[in-house]
Scaffold this motif. Structure first.
Motif, PDB file in Angstrom:
ATOM      1  N   GLU A  26       2.448  -4.612  -2.472  1.00  0.00           N
ATOM      2  CA  GLU A  26       1.455  -4.549  -3.553  1.00  0.00           C
ATOM      3  C   GLU A  26       1.059  -5.942  -4.040  1.00  0.00           C
ATOM      4  O   GLU A  26      -0.120  -6.240  -4.222  1.00  0.00           O
ATOM      5  CB  GLU A  26       2.011  -3.742  -4.734  1.00  0.00           C
ATOM      6  N   GLU A  30      -2.659  -7.726  -3.759  1.00  0.00           N
ATOM      7  CA  GLU A  30      -3.434  -8.172  -4.929  1.00  0.00           C
ATOM      8  C   GLU A  30      -3.816  -9.638  -4.816  1.00  0.00           C
ATOM      9  O   GLU A  30      -4.947 -10.027  -5.100  1.00  0.00           O
ATOM     10  CB  GLU A  30      -2.620  -7.958  -6.206  1.00  0.00           C
ATOM     11  N   ALA A 226       1.474   2.319  -1.111  1.00  0.00           N
ATOM     12  CA  ALA A 226       0.808   1.007  -1.139  1.00  0.00           C
ATOM     13  C   ALA A 226       0.073   0.739   0.174  1.00  0.00           C
ATOM     14  O   ALA A 226      -1.001   0.139   0.188  1.00  0.00           O
ATOM     15  CB  ALA A 226       1.844  -0.091  -1.396  1.00  0.00           C
TER      16      ALA A 226
ATOM     17  N   HIS B  24      -9.739  -5.372 -12.784  1.00  0.00           N
ATOM     18  CA  HIS B  24      -8.714  -5.849 -11.859  1.00  0.00           C
ATOM     19  C   HIS B  24      -8.464  -7.330 -12.115  1.00  0.00           C
ATOM     20  O   HIS B  24      -9.171  -7.957 -12.914  1.00  0.00           O
ATOM     21  CB  HIS B  24      -9.096  -5.565 -10.406  1.00  0.00           C
ATOM     22  N   ASP B  63      -3.006   0.707 -12.106  1.00  0.00           N
ATOM     23  CA  ASP B  63      -2.994   1.772 -11.103  1.00  0.00           C
ATOM     24  C   ASP B  63      -3.949   1.414  -9.969  1.00  0.00           C
ATOM     25  O   ASP B  63      -4.996   0.807 -10.199  1.00  0.00           O
ATOM     26  CB  ASP B  63      -3.413   3.092 -11.748  1.00  0.00           C
ATOM     27  N   TRP B  64      -3.544   1.792  -8.754  1.00  0.00           N
ATOM     28  CA  TRP B  64      -4.386   1.515  -7.591  1.00  0.00           C
ATOM     29  C   TRP B  64      -5.503   2.546  -7.532  1.00  0.00           C
ATOM     30  O   TRP B  64      -5.238   3.744  -7.567  1.00  0.00           O
ATOM     31  CB  TRP B  64      -3.558   1.548  -6.312  1.00  0.00           C
ATOM     32  N   ALA B  72      -8.287  -0.272  -1.598  1.00  0.00           N
ATOM     33  CA  ALA B  72      -7.847   0.098  -2.948  1.00  0.00           C
ATOM     34  C   ALA B  72      -7.615  -1.165  -3.773  1.00  0.00           C
ATOM     35  O   ALA B  72      -7.180  -2.185  -3.248  1.00  0.00           O
ATOM     36  CB  ALA B  72      -6.565   0.913  -2.851  1.00  0.00           C
ATOM     37  N   ARG B  73      -7.934  -1.089  -5.060  1.00  0.00           N
ATOM     38  CA  ARG B  73      -7.729  -2.240  -5.940  1.00  0.00           C
ATOM     39  C   ARG B  73      -6.895  -1.797  -7.125  1.00  0.00           C
ATOM     40  O   ARG B  73      -7.041  -0.669  -7.600  1.00  0.00           O
ATOM     41  CB  ARG B  73      -9.075  -2.772  -6.462  1.00  0.00           C
ATOM     42  N   LYS B  74      -6.067  -2.690  -7.583  1.00  0.00           N
ATOM     43  CA  LYS B  74      -5.242  -2.337  -8.742  1.00  0.00           C
ATOM     44  C   LYS B  74      -6.023  -2.653 -10.013  1.00  0.00           C
ATOM     45  O   LYS B  74      -6.404  -3.808 -10.240  1.00  0.00           O
ATOM     46  CB  LYS B  74      -3.915  -3.099  -8.718  1.00  0.00           C
TER      47      LYS B  74
END
Lengths: 228, 113
Positions: A26, A30, A226, B24, B63-64, B72-74
């Motif tokens: 994760e 990011e 993830a 994000h 949250d993703w 997907a982005r958090k």
């Protein structure tokens, strides 16, 4: 350019060794998205890909510094001062079945000097109660993926200290009976009866094993999530 | 002149940005830059440890999310506890600024407008 970006991410990843896999996946994702967005923005401003990446990395910070910050945040999450929610979860586990076990111990405790029956309610309660430590460990492990056993040890130890003090009166005659038991059936029952007496040898490691298993399952589940 | 953000203030800035809506990490950094008119300089890699701490303290929830296209982005959202903390920090900051202004009030600005 992609090679330099991958190299940076690899350097961060290497330094995140203490984090569980799902968390590393994760974090790296990011960081990758953030860096890619920065590079795109610099390219839009007219820079070449190489210049854009250099500027993006400078703005983001060095790989060791980035990894150090993330490691520190993870350590903060997994320090013992955060063990309280785990203790609460472990107590929930014990609350469901532990009470039954204590009741079983008390019931059997009344029969220390009599022939012991392995049937009926006492046995059922005993079996259910014996599952308490496993369940408690499992609950704790789910709470702390990656370092479940440490928290299990702390949480279960704190519970066992309390329970052992409370059941001391029941345990002492049980120990004596164990030493003087004439048959293997009585011996086996007394061992189970003294579950809390043997807690440090049996229940606590069981809880830790369960916590580690739950922790691994939770870690795997999150890594799966993830990666998708 | 660019100002380095003090570490202790960054969580409050992040909460302030998220108070206006979910974002994000990259968008949080850009919004801090935009609101400060590029005066505040943030080492953007430091943003994520701060977000983790805010998540641990229950001030922010991440949250993703799967956008229409792309990976997907958090995305981070401020919680009720986060809003409460932001209000407390904002009050403390205003008291601090007022006190400093009280001392410095008579002096001219360092940089002419």
């Amino acid at each position: 350019m992609q090679n330099r970006l991958d190299l940076y991410l690899m350097q961060v990843d290497e330094r995140l060794g203490t984090l569980p896999v799902w968390r590393r996946v994760e974090e790296i994702e990011e960081v990758r998205q953030h860096l890619q967005a920065l590079v795109d923005a610099y390219i839009e401003l007219g820079q070449s890909e190489e210049e854009a990446l250099t500027a993006a990395l400078a703005q983001f910070g060095s790989a060791p510094a980035t990894a150090r910050g993330l490691r520190r945040a993870w350590r903060r999450q997994t320090t013992l001062r955060d063990v309280r929610p785990c203790i609460e979860r472990a107590f929930n586990g014990f609350g469901r079945l532990g009470t039954a076990h204590v009741a079983a111990s008390l019931l059997l405790g009344c029969r220390v000097t009599e022939p012991v029956s392995l049937e009926g309610l006492p046995m059922l309660l005993l079996i259910l109660g014996s599952a308490a430590s496993l369940l408690a460990g499992w609950e704790v492990g789910k709470e702390a993926p990656g370092r479940g056993w440490i928290k299990a040890l702390s949480a279960c130890a704190s519970i066992f200290v309390t329970v052992q003090v409370l059941t001391l009166g029941v345990m002492l005659p049980g120990f004596w009976a164990l030493l003087t038991s004439p048959t293997w059936v009585e011996l086996a029952v007394q061992i189970l009866h003294n579950w809390f007496g043997f807690g440090w040898l049996v229940a606590l490691p069981s809880a830790c094993v369960a916590a580690t298993a739950a922790s691994a399952v939770e870690e795997w589940r999150r890594a799966e999530r993830a990666s998708t | 002149m660019k100002l380095d953000i003090q570490k202790a203030n960054t969580p409050t800035l992040v909460l302030a940005v998220l108070a206006d809506g979910p974002r994000h990490g990259y968008a949080i950094a850009r919004e801090i830059e935009r609101r400060s008119e590029r005066a505040l300089k943030l080492r953007e890699g430091a943003l994520y440890p701060i977000l983790r701490v805010l998540e641990q303290d229950g001030l922010v929830a991440g949250d993703w999310e799967l956008p229409g296209s792309g990976p997907a982005r958090k995305v981070y959202v401020i919680t009720e506890a986060g809003r409460g903390e932001l209000e407390r920090q904002a009050r403390a900051w205003r008291r601090f600024v007022k006190a400093i202004d009280g001392v410095m009030g008579g002096l001219p600005d360092a940089e002419p407008a």
